[in-house]
Design an enzyme around this catalytic site. Structure first.
Site, PDB file in Angstrom:
ATOM      1  N   GLU A 162      35.369  39.449  45.816  1.00  0.00           N
ATOM      2  CA  GLU A 162      35.967  38.112  45.788  1.00  0.00           C
ATOM      3  C   GLU A 162      37.489  38.144  45.889  1.00  0.00           C
ATOM      4  O   GLU A 162      38.138  39.086  45.451  1.00  0.00           O
ATOM      5  CB  GLU A 162      35.625  37.402  44.461  1.00  0.00           C
ATOM      6  CG  GLU A 162      34.143  37.174  44.276  1.00  0.00           C
ATOM      7  CD  GLU A 162      33.802  36.458  42.972  1.00  0.00           C
ATOM      8  OE1 GLU A 162      34.719  36.224  42.156  1.00  0.00           O
ATOM      9  OE2 GLU A 162      32.615  36.121  42.794  1.00  0.00           O
ATOM     10  N   GLN A 198      36.621  56.414  36.584  1.00  0.00           N
ATOM     11  CA  GLN A 198      37.599  55.417  37.032  1.00  0.00           C
ATOM     12  C   GLN A 198      38.788  55.294  36.082  1.00  0.00           C
ATOM     13  O   GLN A 198      39.671  54.480  36.299  1.00  0.00           O
ATOM     14  CB  GLN A 198      36.909  54.053  37.206  1.00  0.00           C
ATOM     15  CG  GLN A 198      35.846  54.079  38.302  1.00  0.00           C
ATOM     16  CD  GLN A 198      35.012  52.804  38.375  1.00  0.00           C
ATOM     17  OE1 GLN A 198      35.272  51.829  37.686  1.00  0.00           O
ATOM     18  NE2 GLN A 198      33.980  52.820  39.196  1.00  0.00           N
ATOM     19  N   HIS A 246      35.036  50.514  35.379  1.00  0.00           N
ATOM     20  CA  HIS A 246      35.520  49.122  35.320  1.00  0.00           C
ATOM     21  C   HIS A 246      36.603  48.900  34.270  1.00  0.00           C
ATOM     22  O   HIS A 246      36.446  48.116  33.349  1.00  0.00           O
ATOM     23  CB  HIS A 246      34.350  48.150  35.074  1.00  0.00           C
ATOM     24  CG  HIS A 246      33.325  48.182  36.155  1.00  0.00           C
ATOM     25  ND1 HIS A 246      32.236  47.346  36.163  1.00  0.00           N
ATOM     26  CD2 HIS A 246      33.215  48.952  37.264  1.00  0.00           C
ATOM     27  CE1 HIS A 246      31.496  47.595  37.236  1.00  0.00           C
ATOM     28  NE2 HIS A 246      32.071  48.569  37.911  1.00  0.00           N
ATOM     29  N   TYR A 266      35.455  32.575  35.764  1.00  0.00           N
ATOM     30  CA  TYR A 266      35.190  32.986  37.152  1.00  0.00           C
ATOM     31  C   TYR A 266      33.744  33.416  37.380  1.00  0.00           C
ATOM     32  O   TYR A 266      33.394  33.942  38.436  1.00  0.00           O
ATOM     33  CB  TYR A 266      36.251  33.996  37.614  1.00  0.00           C
ATOM     34  CG  TYR A 266      37.538  33.220  37.783  1.00  0.00           C
ATOM     35  CD1 TYR A 266      37.870  32.646  38.994  1.00  0.00           C
ATOM     36  CD2 TYR A 266      38.323  32.921  36.673  1.00  0.00           C
ATOM     37  CE1 TYR A 266      38.977  31.825  39.118  1.00  0.00           C
ATOM     38  CE2 TYR A 266      39.429  32.099  36.790  1.00  0.00           C
ATOM     39  CZ  TYR A 266      39.750  31.543  38.010  1.00  0.00           C
ATOM     40  OH  TYR A 266      40.824  30.703  38.127  1.00  0.00           O
ATOM     41  N   TYR A 292      23.656  47.150  42.169  1.00  0.00           N
ATOM     42  CA  TYR A 292      23.580  48.319  43.053  1.00  0.00           C
ATOM     43  C   TYR A 292      22.181  48.927  43.091  1.00  0.00           C
ATOM     44  O   TYR A 292      21.855  49.664  44.003  1.00  0.00           O
ATOM     45  CB  TYR A 292      24.611  49.371  42.635  1.00  0.00           C
ATOM     46  CG  TYR A 292      25.978  49.042  43.150  1.00  0.00           C
ATOM     47  CD1 TYR A 292      26.292  49.245  44.490  1.00  0.00           C
ATOM     48  CD2 TYR A 292      26.935  48.499  42.325  1.00  0.00           C
ATOM     49  CE1 TYR A 292      27.528  48.920  44.991  1.00  0.00           C
ATOM     50  CE2 TYR A 292      28.192  48.174  42.812  1.00  0.00           C
ATOM     51  CZ  TYR A 292      28.484  48.387  44.147  1.00  0.00           C
ATOM     52  OH  TYR A 292      29.715  48.058  44.641  1.00  0.00           O
TER      53      TYR A 292
END
Ligand code: HEC
Length: 481
Positions: free
Chosen positions: A349, A186, A256, A359, A370
């Site tokens: 979200e 990523q 991430h 949050y 997962y």
């Protein structure tokens, strides 16, 4: 309850009971152990020949809940309770589930099923929308698109290139001398943003996976870095570092990283960093990961940042407890900051970000891990913020943008959001700080990485797999129920 709106998918999905097609025979599909498993467990809903029945066809290449082998595996193992797909985690072993996935994919191949073509037109509630394949060639994992003026756009490619589009033509050469990125998983060149005073100062901001070891090293440690620079004679010049995390926060994980950038109405730059797979660190304001940060465009710290003095957290931290936000948009009139955040399995979200708030990740979440394990029993927790909207199952929510412009006046200040896994573009109608309606506008055209508008209000949808950018324009006003 608003989030339940997504469950209108059930209506789209579960058609009336259909009689199995007479022409199709089981001989079309080679007998196998997996076929026996399929006939025993799946055929009664998805049809003996896989072409559907009480539940949808497995061989029309149109997937609602993700098309990768991993998506299919998870959907079979954990089910999709919201739409009546049972879970098979106790009835089948992982190996059997994998065999079933292969069986379904093989059946598709045998039947020569191709994914449906990208439509030329969309019928939405308010408009017929013309879909122009704006850029179809020459891009590799386009990640972010932004307009400099009505003719010129910049596009990042995750492998590490910054591209220019002029009058709809992709310049064949990438801009020279952009920062060296670590492109793996990523990580790579991610977001591009334009200074609110770009016309005067020419600043462009890039966020990317920055390595502190040799980028070729498989274990190179990486973290998000934000720089700004200018483009002159097709080269990146005048580079300044806006944000660099402490060396000890660099790790060799490739997941991430976030990241999106946006400017608030006071001209401060916000950017997101994902939890880097270290979920507990999202709760530690001293760590840069799992956060939204807020800095002045030159990287200095605003006095009213919640941890500005550095005592109880990093001075740049604006919000914490964020898993991996890959969409960030500032409301054009209210200035309220909206973010989309990838949840775990379930629990994507939409959040409204307010200074110093928590949050909740990973203390409260609407999703599970997962691998099926429960991360937390808490859907809500005192001291943490609730999302404005959440999706179960997750659509893999990504880029977002408030609609502005004259092309689609009825969409003014609606929040456009993309979904990677479920290959969706959605339009959320926002009133004050709530989402009061959502419309699924585009489905199954590709993984929606980013969505943008040009100054006139045409909408651009950045797809991956295929790596294509679509341009949406108004082909006529209408009103559908
Ligand atoms: C009781 C009925 C039922 C059974 C049995 C069942 N399914 Fe499903 N399945 C559904 C429904 C309902 C959906 C949601 C989509 C729809 O409405 O058709 C679904 C969705 C799926 C999806 C996701 C489809 C997409 O578009 O992303 C997959 C994959 C799937 N099922 C595979 C299987 C397999 C493999 C089996 C057997 C192990 C199985 N299902 C058994 C009802 C069933």
């Amino acid at each position: 309850m608003l989030s339940r709106v997504t469950h209108c998918l059930v209506v789209l999905a579960t058609g009336p009971m259909t009689v199995l097609s007479a022409q199709a025979t089981e001989n079309d599909i080679a007998p196998s152990n997996a076929n026996a498993l399929y006939q025993k467990h799946c055929a009664k809903c998805h049809g003996k020949d896989l072409t559907g029945g009480n539940a949808q066809s497995m061989v029309d290449a149109a997937w609602q809940f993700g098309r990768t082998d991993g998506d299919l595996f998870r959907n079979i193992k954990f089910g999709i309770s919201a739409v009546g797909m049972p879970d098979y985690q106790s009835a089948l072993t992982d190996t059997q589930i994998r065999e079933l996935v292969d069986f379904i994919k093989d059946a598709q191949d045998q039947l020569g099923v191709e994914r449906p073509p990208i439509p030329d037109e969309l019928q939405t509630r308010h408009y017929d929308v013309a879909v122009d394949k704006w850029i179809t060639e020459g891009l590799e994992v386009p990640w972010s698109l932004v307009f400099l003026d009505d003719r010129t756009a910049l596009i990042t490619e995750r492998p590490g290139r910054l591209r220019v589009v002029i009058d709809g033509q992709l310049h064949p050469e990438a801009i020279r001398d952009t920062p060296q990125v670590l492109a793996d998983g990523q990580c790579g060149l991610l977001d591009v943003a334009v200074d609110p005073s770009y016309a005067d100062n020419g600043w462009i901001y890039l966020s990317y996976g920055h390595a502190i070891d040799d980028e070729q090293d498989r274990d190179a440690r990486v973290m998000l870095r934000v720089v700004r620079g200018r483009v002159r004679d097709h080269a990146w010049v005048d580079q300044q570092t806006v944000f660099e995390a402490p060396a000890k926060s660099y790790t060799n994980t490739r997941i991430h990283l976030g990241s999106r950038m946006a400017f608030d109405h006071e001209g401060r730059l916000l950017f997101t960093i994902g939890d880097r797979g270290a979920m507990d660190e999202a709760q530690d304001p001293h760590k840069p990961n799992g956060k939204t940060h807020r800095v002045w465009p030159d990287g200095t710290i605003p006095d009213d940042n919640p941890f500005a003095d550095g005592e109880h957290g990093m001075p740049s931290v604006f919000t914490y407890g964020n898993r991996n936000s890959q969409g960030l948009a500032v409301h054009p009139t209210t200035g309220v900051i909206w973010a989309t955040e990838h949840g775990p399995m379930g629990g994507d979200e939409v959040n409204i970000l307010r200074s110093g708030k928590n949050y909740g990740w990973p203390l409260a979440s609407y999703g599970i891990d997962y691998n099926g394990t429960i991360i937390t029993e808490n859907l809500q927790l005192d001291g943490t913020e609730q999302p404005v909207l959440y999706w179960v199952p997750s659509i893999a929510v990504c880029g977002t943008r408030f609609y502005t412009g004259d092309e689609f006046p009825r969409w003014e200040h609606n929040l456009l959001v993309g979904g990677l896994g479920h290959e969706e573009l959605r339009r959320l109608v926002v009133a004050d700080d709530r989402v009061i309606h959502q419309e699924l506008m585009l489905k199954n055209a590709g993984r929606v990485r980013d969505v943008q508008c040009d100054p006139s209000g045409a909408v651009y949808v950045v797809l991956n797999k295929p790596d294509v950018v679509l341009k949406l324009t108004n082909a006529g006003q209408t009103l559908r129920q």
